[in-house]
Design an enzyme around this catalytic site. Structure first.
Site: not given
Length: 394
Positions: A35, A262
């Protein structure tokens, strides 16, 4: 040449499969759980590798995942574990996918679609024994058996449940689930449904409860080289098939006191060199799932880790490796670019660094390279999707 990619060693997958099969109880087989694109490794090449080794059963969550496997000639059993809408059932049954029945509504819809196709639907009955997610509740098991007997075009071939706490050391809850599962199997057998494939073991239960292996064990975590919990470490000789890498594409000398990134949360403490790599949080770098603390000490660890991050000290995934050296991220991880403080290390532009990228959170657009002793296979994420095999790699 790609500046960011993931190397996946198919020989490691083969090793892990062999390790698992050597511990199987007599009569049990592996149902490989592929999966979520085989936990981010690539469902098609992983399933192809396992099929060559004799794996006869695969499990996915969605119909779409199952259809992709069929389109790439994966044979045998493909079980869809999750709920399926009536719109998807036609495609699923035409592709000979086996479906999970977890409620009466789906039973009715599946029978209707199967009748329209004139084709029996092979299904696995899911019993809810304590996961609290999907499956028939115990109060409905008698009615379920009667309903299936009275329904045409439904052919039950398997029965299973999903264990919630198999990786935890307190076994009482898991044993209660097993006892409930046994009651459900007995009810079905009393109504004439004998010989159903039974499967209850996930990776943790496979290791802890060999007497529960039944007809199949469902495992994905072990196949991709991970143990379900620290307590299981060393029980198998697993190999990690996954290495995420990037190339340094910028390198420069900066003076002491240089702000980076930042909000300028990082400032160099001495003259140093800064490297830039072309990965960021959009690629899954530095992205971590939210975990609920498992006890008091686990809670304390999370608090300490967050406090250290507030002080600019990062613990865990905010480092990369270069030739055995750990290099810290300078400042915040960007969307697609990340700065590293390499100090005095003699790395150069074009050098590879290893990234601590989580498998299921890695951007699927990152190039995957599949290695084996025989050849190099490269998978590119394009609209149609394909596997292109290159000549033997030296």
């Amino acid at each position: 040449m790609s500046n960011a990619w993931i190397d996946i060693n198919l020989d490691a997958i083969a090793n892990n499969y062999r390790e698992i099969t050597q511990r199987l109880s007599q009569g049990a087989r592996v149902m490989a759980v592929v999966k979520a694109d085989a936990y981010g490794l690539g469902a098609v090449p992983i399933a192809q590798t396992l099929q060559k080794l004799g794996c006869e059963a695969f499990a996915v969550t969605t119909v779409e995942e199952g259809l992709i496997l069929r389109q790439h000639e994966i044979q045998g059993i493909i079980l869809v574990l999750g709920p399926v809408s009536s719109e998807q059932m036609k495609e699923a049954l035409e592709a000979d996918l086996q479906l999970t029945l977890g409620d009466f509504n789906m039973l009715t819809q599946c029978a209707t679609v199967a009748a329209q196709l004139g084709k029996e639907a092979q299904v696995h009955i899911k019993l809810e024994t304590g996961m609290g997610r999907t499956g028939f509740l115990e109060k409905d098991w008698e009615d379920l058996a009667e309903s299936i007997k009275a329904t045409d075009y439904i052919n039950p071939v398997g029965i299973y449940t999903h264990l919630a706490r198999a990786a935890q050391r307190d076994r009482s809850y898991t044993q209660q689930q097993h006892a409930a599962f046994q009651r459900g199997v007995k009810i079905m057998e009393q109504h004439g449904f004998v010989g159903l494939w039974k499967h209850i073991c996930n990776s943790a239960a496979f290791l802890d409860y060999p007497e529960w292996h039944c007809d199949f064990i469902r495992t994905g975590t072990l196949l991709v080289g991970h143990f379900p919990a620290i307590a299981f470490a060393g029980m198998l000789k697993l190999q990690d098939p996954w290495v995420a890498k990037a190339r340094i594409f910028s390198l420069r000398q900066v003076p002491k006191g240089t702000f980076v990134g930042y909000q300028s949360i990082y400032r160099t403490k001495a003259e140093t060199r800064l490297a830039v790599i072309p990965v960021g949080y959009t690629d899954g770098f530095g992205v971590q799932p939210h975990f609920v603390p498992q006890g008091f000490w686990d809670f304390i660890k999370i608090i300490i880790k967050n406090f250290l991050a507030l002080c600019g000290i990062y613990v865990g995934q905010e480092t990369v490796a270069w030739q055995g050296h750990s290099i810290r991220v300078a400042g915040k991880i960007g969307m697609q670019l990340t700065v590293l403080d390499v100090g005095g290390l003699p790395c150069q532009v074009g050098d590879e660094v290893i990234l601590p990228l989580r498998r299921t959170q890695a951007n699927p657009r990152i190039l995957r390279q599949y290695w084996s002793e025989e050849r190099l296979i490269t998978k590119r994420e394009i609209k149609e999707g394909y596997l292109q095999t290159y000549p033997e790699y030296p």
